[in-house]
Design a protein around this motif. Sequence first.
Motif, PDB file in Angstrom:
ATOM      1  N   MET A 149       1.355   6.605  -0.214  1.00  0.00           N
ATOM      2  CA  MET A 149       1.920   5.705  -0.530  1.00  0.00           C
ATOM      3  C   MET A 149       0.922   5.209  -1.689  1.00  0.00           C
ATOM      4  SD  MET A 149       3.164   3.691   2.952  1.00  0.00           S
ATOM      5  CE  MET A 149       4.266   2.560   2.249  1.00  0.00           C
ATOM      6  N   THR A 167       1.844   7.490  -5.003  1.00  0.00           N
ATOM      7  CA  THR A 167       3.261   7.168  -5.501  1.00  0.00           C
ATOM      8  C   THR A 167       3.546   5.553  -5.958  1.00  0.00           C
ATOM      9  OG1 THR A 167       4.152   7.011  -3.233  1.00  0.00           O
ATOM     10  CG2 THR A 167       4.084   9.176  -4.306  1.00  0.00           C
ATOM     11  N   GLU A 168       2.694   4.871  -5.861  1.00  0.00           N
ATOM     12  CA  GLU A 168       2.699   3.431  -6.086  1.00  0.00           C
ATOM     13  C   GLU A 168       3.290   2.598  -5.252  1.00  0.00           C
ATOM     14  OE1 GLU A 168       3.916   4.209 -10.240  1.00  0.00           O
ATOM     15  OE2 GLU A 168       2.120   3.246 -11.012  1.00  0.00           O
ATOM     16  N   GLN A 169       3.703   3.228  -3.881  1.00  0.00           N
ATOM     17  CA  GLN A 169       4.512   2.369  -3.105  1.00  0.00           C
ATOM     18  C   GLN A 169       3.979   1.354  -2.574  1.00  0.00           C
ATOM     19  OE1 GLN A 169       6.679   4.808   0.107  1.00  0.00           O
ATOM     20  NE2 GLN A 169       5.754   6.703  -1.114  1.00  0.00           N
ATOM     21  N   ASP A 228       1.738  -0.734  -4.358  1.00  0.00           N
ATOM     22  CA  ASP A 228       2.068  -1.530  -5.705  1.00  0.00           C
ATOM     23  C   ASP A 228       3.331  -2.000  -5.665  1.00  0.00           C
ATOM     24  OD1 ASP A 228      -0.575  -1.229  -6.451  1.00  0.00           O
ATOM     25  OD2 ASP A 228      -0.006   0.376  -7.919  1.00  0.00           O
ATOM     26  N   ALA A 229       4.572  -1.175  -5.242  1.00  0.00           N
ATOM     27  CA  ALA A 229       5.649  -1.686  -5.319  1.00  0.00           C
ATOM     28  C   ALA A 229       5.905  -2.755  -4.156  1.00  0.00           C
ATOM     29  CB  ALA A 229       6.610  -0.536  -4.933  1.00  0.00           C
ATOM     30  N   LEU A 230       5.168  -2.642  -2.878  1.00  0.00           N
ATOM     31  CA  LEU A 230       5.362  -3.664  -2.144  1.00  0.00           C
ATOM     32  C   LEU A 230       4.838  -5.013  -2.504  1.00  0.00           C
ATOM     33  CD1 LEU A 230       4.484  -1.691   1.375  1.00  0.00           C
ATOM     34  CD2 LEU A 230       6.535  -2.592   0.873  1.00  0.00           C
ATOM     35  N   GLU A 231       3.481  -4.874  -3.167  1.00  0.00           N
ATOM     36  CA  GLU A 231       2.844  -6.100  -3.889  1.00  0.00           C
ATOM     37  C   GLU A 231       3.735  -6.918  -4.506  1.00  0.00           C
ATOM     38  OE1 GLU A 231      -0.087  -7.679  -3.940  1.00  0.00           O
ATOM     39  OE2 GLU A 231      -1.405  -6.383  -2.740  1.00  0.00           O
ATOM     40  N   MET A 232       4.551  -5.876  -5.522  1.00  0.00           N
ATOM     41  CA  MET A 232       5.445  -6.478  -6.596  1.00  0.00           C
ATOM     42  C   MET A 232       6.615  -7.216  -5.964  1.00  0.00           C
ATOM     43  SD  MET A 232       3.785  -6.826  -9.479  1.00  0.00           S
ATOM     44  CE  MET A 232       5.028  -7.691 -10.273  1.00  0.00           C
ATOM     45  N   MET A 233       6.836  -6.704  -4.539  1.00  0.00           N
ATOM     46  CA  MET A 233       8.061  -7.321  -4.001  1.00  0.00           C
ATOM     47  C   MET A 233       7.552  -8.435  -2.910  1.00  0.00           C
ATOM     48  SD  MET A 233      10.711  -4.449  -3.178  1.00  0.00           S
ATOM     49  CE  MET A 233       9.530  -2.990  -2.754  1.00  0.00           C
ATOM     50  N   ALA A 234       6.288  -9.014  -3.298  1.00  0.00           N
ATOM     51  CA  ALA A 234       5.661 -10.215  -2.561  1.00  0.00           C
ATOM     52  C   ALA A 234       5.538  -9.874  -0.834  1.00  0.00           C
ATOM     53  CB  ALA A 234       6.451 -11.476  -2.677  1.00  0.00           C
ATOM     54  N   ILE A 235       5.268  -8.497  -0.808  1.00  0.00           N
ATOM     55  CA  ILE A 235       5.099  -7.947   0.722  1.00  0.00           C
ATOM     56  C   ILE A 235       3.507  -7.585   0.740  1.00  0.00           C
ATOM     57  CG2 ILE A 235       5.479  -6.455   2.394  1.00  0.00           C
ATOM     58  CD1 ILE A 235       8.428  -6.606   0.980  1.00  0.00           C
ATOM     59  N   ASN A 236       2.729  -8.312   1.433  1.00  0.00           N
ATOM     60  CA  ASN A 236       1.576  -7.668   1.619  1.00  0.00           C
ATOM     61  C   ASN A 236       1.270  -6.571   2.450  1.00  0.00           C
ATOM     62  OD1 ASN A 236      -1.406  -7.550   2.027  1.00  0.00           O
ATOM     63  ND2 ASN A 236      -1.633  -9.798   2.475  1.00  0.00           N
ATOM     64  N   PRO A 237       0.751  -5.503   1.498  1.00  0.00           N
ATOM     65  CA  PRO A 237       0.697  -4.064   2.294  1.00  0.00           C
ATOM     66  C   PRO A 237      -0.167  -4.094   3.371  1.00  0.00           C
ATOM     67  CG  PRO A 237      -0.017  -4.003   0.066  1.00  0.00           C
ATOM     68  CD  PRO A 237       0.282  -5.366   0.248  1.00  0.00           C
ATOM     69  N   ARG A 241       1.787  -5.479   6.221  1.00  0.00           N
ATOM     70  CA  ARG A 241       3.072  -4.572   6.591  1.00  0.00           C
ATOM     71  C   ARG A 241       2.549  -2.985   6.949  1.00  0.00           C
ATOM     72  NH1 ARG A 241       8.319  -3.906   5.456  1.00  0.00           N
ATOM     73  NH2 ARG A 241       8.421  -6.173   6.168  1.00  0.00           N
ATOM     74  N   LEU A 262      -1.568  -6.868 -10.712  1.00  0.00           N
ATOM     75  CA  LEU A 262      -1.934  -5.701 -10.007  1.00  0.00           C
ATOM     76  C   LEU A 262      -3.293  -5.244 -10.002  1.00  0.00           C
ATOM     77  CD1 LEU A 262       1.528  -3.442 -10.149  1.00  0.00           C
ATOM     78  CD2 LEU A 262       0.377  -4.765  -8.179  1.00  0.00           C
ATOM     79  N   TYR A 294       2.203 -14.249  -3.981  1.00  0.00           N
ATOM     80  CA  TYR A 294       3.319 -13.946  -3.427  1.00  0.00           C
ATOM     81  C   TYR A 294       4.545 -14.836  -3.782  1.00  0.00           C
ATOM     82  CZ  TYR A 294       0.787 -10.200  -1.222  1.00  0.00           C
ATOM     83  OH  TYR A 294      -0.132  -9.036  -1.140  1.00  0.00           O
ATOM     84  N   ARG A 341       5.659 -13.871  -7.062  1.00  0.00           N
ATOM     85  CA  ARG A 341       6.121 -12.573  -7.314  1.00  0.00           C
ATOM     86  C   ARG A 341       7.706 -12.575  -6.672  1.00  0.00           C
ATOM     87  NH1 ARG A 341       0.904  -8.973  -5.954  1.00  0.00           N
ATOM     88  NH2 ARG A 341       0.127  -8.679  -8.021  1.00  0.00           N
ATOM     89  N   PHE A 348       8.700   0.908 -11.593  1.00  0.00           N
ATOM     90  CA  PHE A 348       7.403   1.842 -11.858  1.00  0.00           C
ATOM     91  C   PHE A 348       7.853   2.924 -12.816  1.00  0.00           C
ATOM     92  CE2 PHE A 348       6.285  -1.065  -8.737  1.00  0.00           C
ATOM     93  CZ  PHE A 348       4.777  -1.532  -9.012  1.00  0.00           C
ATOM     94  N   HIS A 351      13.151 -11.353   2.075  1.00  0.00           N
ATOM     95  CA  HIS A 351      12.845 -12.558   1.697  1.00  0.00           C
ATOM     96  C   HIS A 351      14.149 -13.709   1.655  1.00  0.00           C
ATOM     97  CE1 HIS A 351       8.974 -11.510   0.158  1.00  0.00           C
ATOM     98  NE2 HIS A 351       9.641 -10.628  -0.750  1.00  0.00           N
TER      99      HIS A 351
END
Lengths: 266, 269
Positions: free
Chosen positions: A132, A135-137, A139-148, A151, B50, B74, B77, B84, B106
Amino acid sequence: MNHSSVKQSFLALFFGRLGRYALHGVEQVGDASMLGLRALSLLFVRPWQGKHFILQLYALGVGSMVIIIITGAFTGMVLALQGYYTLAKFGSESLLGAGVGLSIIRELGPVLGAFMIIGRAGSSITAEIGIMRVTEQTDALEMMAINPMQRILLPRIVATVIAVPLLVSIFDIVGIASGYVVGVELLGVNQGAYMAELIAKITMVDIYGGWIKAIVFGFMIGMICTFMGYRSEPTTEGVAKSTTEAVVVSSVGVLIIDYIITSFFL
Amino acid sequence: MIRGEQLSKYFGDVAALNATDIHIRSGKITAIMGGSGSGKTTLLRLLAGLEQPTGGHVWYGDEDLCAMSVRRLYELRESMGMLFQYSALLNSMNVYDNVAFPLHEHTQLDESVIRTMVAMKLEQVGLRGFEHLMPSELSGGMAKRVAFARAMAMDPRIVFFDEPTSGLDPISAGVIATLIQDTSRKNRMTSIVVTHDVHAGLAIADHVILLWQGDIIAEGPPDAIRQSDDARVQQFLHGRPDGPIPFSRSTTSYIDDLTHKPGTIRLQS
């Protein structure tokens, strides 16, 4: 260079390297603990991760069941075989039930069970989280405001803490039952003596001790395997290295913690 | 407005970005261009929060992104999206679940509403009917378009695009570039596009920033960049192998390495 200076430089090199490994190890354990505690601090923070926790518990618990049953069965069988021929030399075959039961509940169940869970589930946790990262998944979660951390890491740590004692209990039951089959049905130990010794010699302290070990192992496996995946180098080689390290560090950690906990219970 | 102030980033001793000031205009498309290793992705990741900068600040209005609480970050964001370079689709979920993911997380919307919204986003990228496919079953171009739909799912105000057209055939690259331009203009989004695709970057951007070795060497509207008399800009725009931007980034002389290292071939002068 004379003999004594060669010896001195060899010792300096040896202890220098040993010291660096030790410091690196302590640093890793400290980092893993901090990351694990940070993830656990999100346990009561919304959004609840109940669904993800159940999914992880299923993947980890049910997925590891077969390997735990097989390992438990053969461990109990070989213990009964070895125990019988050793005890027969002293004419104490009747103690076989107690021997098998105590060995499995106090020691082999938690330790071998933990090893199997590390190999089956721990490595997969590290590899999954590592991929994860690659493959930047995450980071993608971070950018969707979801704390990895909440989660991805938290459900896996909590699931491991709960699944390991349950799987170890299954290991214990299967191990003792298979020991009974070999001892009583195949080797002819008296059924009453086997069961009586088993019940008389195993106390609740032994059972609690096994569970405490399993809970601590579960916590440690969860923390180390998630940490190694989360901090793995974002390359395929990095993920492979982290997965190997996770298995090695967790396995060594199980043995060290096993000794420490055992020394408290004896 | 998003503003980077004296932003720098070091990886060990290597400077990826040198004390750079940058202004991103609200509601406009800003293309950050430059060759490989020029620091553009690092800059994008710093602006998106990031990465933590080695020095400097990132301002969103009067809020410093680097000093923001995780909760506030968050919150912010939720109004951002990011496409990406390698799509970063969640590979345990199918196309539908990937696009619906931010909406499930959300919003309290009913599943039927989410289904309609996902269908709209997938229609926009020409992939309606592919909801059931897993990321491993998609081509590079399809994965990028699904990632685009996911980035747009929450109708964000700010969207970051990291090399949106790299690795795509010309038609897919054109589709993605047009999508970025149309969506940004229609929704008055602030779009920050990192690319080394000169054609796409100049075609869609309102403002272009050109980076080289961690420094901004030119910025302005696309026409001003095209007409720049800076030799480095012209070399990059026309892809010339010879010019002030060297191809080799070796720190030591090639001849010195060949002639002075023990065990290597000694050249006769």
